[in-house]
Design a protein around this motif. Structure first.
Motif, short mmCIF file in Angstrom:
data_model
loop_
_atom_site.label_atom_id
_atom_site.label_comp_id
_atom_site.label_asym_id
_atom_site.label_seq_id
_atom_site.Cartn_x
_atom_site.Cartn_y
_atom_site.Cartn_z
N UNK A 1 -33.13 3.59 9.30
CA UNK A 1 -33.24 5.05 9.24
C UNK A 1 -33.06 5.51 7.80
N UNK A 2 -34.04 6.23 7.30
CA UNK A 2 -33.93 6.94 6.03
C UNK A 2 -33.79 8.41 6.43
N UNK A 3 -34.91 9.12 6.49
CA UNK A 3 -34.90 10.48 7.00
C UNK A 3 -34.90 10.50 8.52
N UNK A 4 -35.59 9.50 9.11
CA UNK A 4 -35.56 9.37 10.56
C UNK A 4 -36.90 9.33 11.27
N UNK A 5 -37.99 9.69 10.60
CA UNK A 5 -39.25 9.79 11.32
C UNK A 5 -39.84 8.43 11.70
N UNK A 6 -39.70 7.41 10.87
CA UNK A 6 -40.18 6.08 11.26
C UNK A 6 -39.41 5.59 12.48
N UNK A 7 -38.10 5.78 12.48
CA UNK A 7 -37.28 5.39 13.61
C UNK A 7 -37.74 6.12 14.87
N UNK A 8 -37.95 7.42 14.77
CA UNK A 8 -38.39 8.20 15.93
C UNK A 8 -39.73 7.71 16.46
N UNK A 9 -40.65 7.39 15.55
CA UNK A 9 -41.93 6.85 15.98
C UNK A 9 -41.75 5.53 16.70
N UNK A 10 -40.89 4.67 16.17
CA UNK A 10 -40.64 3.35 16.74
C UNK A 10 -40.12 3.44 18.17
N UNK A 11 -39.20 4.37 18.45
CA UNK A 11 -38.62 4.47 19.79
C UNK A 11 -39.43 5.36 20.73
N UNK A 12 -40.39 6.12 20.20
CA UNK A 12 -41.07 7.14 21.00
C UNK A 12 -41.73 6.61 22.26
N UNK A 13 -42.30 5.44 22.22
CA UNK A 13 -42.95 4.89 23.40
C UNK A 13 -41.98 4.51 24.51
N UNK B 1 -31.98 6.44 1.21
CA UNK B 1 -30.96 7.17 0.45
C UNK B 1 -30.91 8.66 0.77
N UNK B 2 -31.58 9.12 1.79
CA UNK B 2 -31.58 10.54 2.13
C UNK B 2 -30.19 10.96 2.61
#
Length: 174
Positions: free
Chosen positions: A57-69, A132-133
């Motif tokens: 997790x940086x800002x969070x959007x990659x993580x959210x995409x990863x778990x979205x399914x 680093x966000x």
């Protein structure tokens, strides 16, 4: 946050320019959902199910995409556990506070409810620069607040050790 503020200021001086906010925005999370759809398809093709999903997790959007399914309606019992691995040097989800704060450092954008270490947090220089966000996505922040995502901290040394082990196991690194 500082880069976003600078981009907004740059665009304000150039009337024909626009800024598309990146990592903390809702639309970026939607774009990243392609990752989660692909993950579900690959697991189905392999005949496997996920018990735990771990992503950085940086800002969070990659993580959210990863778990979205795998994200189910609240109360669903068949979803995996979601671990948001953040840099120990910037422990926003584990040590920060849920506050109303502007996503950009200068405060050009409206405040949103998100986890933050505060505008004046001292962020050390680390190799995992994208992590680093000092704030986290409002969507991820609410999932954290509602205990649907579990944050964990990972030191830089632990991350590099895990990467080396993965590369050696997969034969990528000798």
């Amino acid at each position: 946050a500082v880069a976003l503020s600078e981009a907004i200021e740059w665009c304000r001086e150039r009337v024909s320019s626009r800024v598309a906010q990146g990592c903390l925005s809702y639309h970026a999370s939607v774009f990243q959902s392609v990752i989660g759809v692909e993950l579900v398809d690959q697991l189905r093709e392999a005949g496997a199910e996920a018990d735990i999903l771990v992503a950085p997790v940086g800002g969070g959007t990659n993580f959210l995409g990863f778990i979205s399914g795998h994200m189910q309606v609240v109360g669903g019992t068949d979803q995996p556990r979601f671990l948001a691995a953040e840099a120990a040097e910037v422990p926003v989800l584990t040590s920060g506070a849920l506050v109303l704060e502007s996503p950009d450092w200068a405060g050009h954008l409206p405040a949103e409810l998100m986890y933050s270490l505060g505008k004046n947090a001292s962020i050390p220089a680390i190799e995992a620069n994208g992590l680093r966000s000092s704030t986290r996505s409002p969507v991820l922040s609410l999932l954290r607040r509602d205990k649907r995502v579990d944050p964990v901290v990972v030191t830089q040394a632990e991350a590099f050790h895990a990467a080396r082990l993965l590369f050696q196991t997969e034969g990528i690194l000798a």
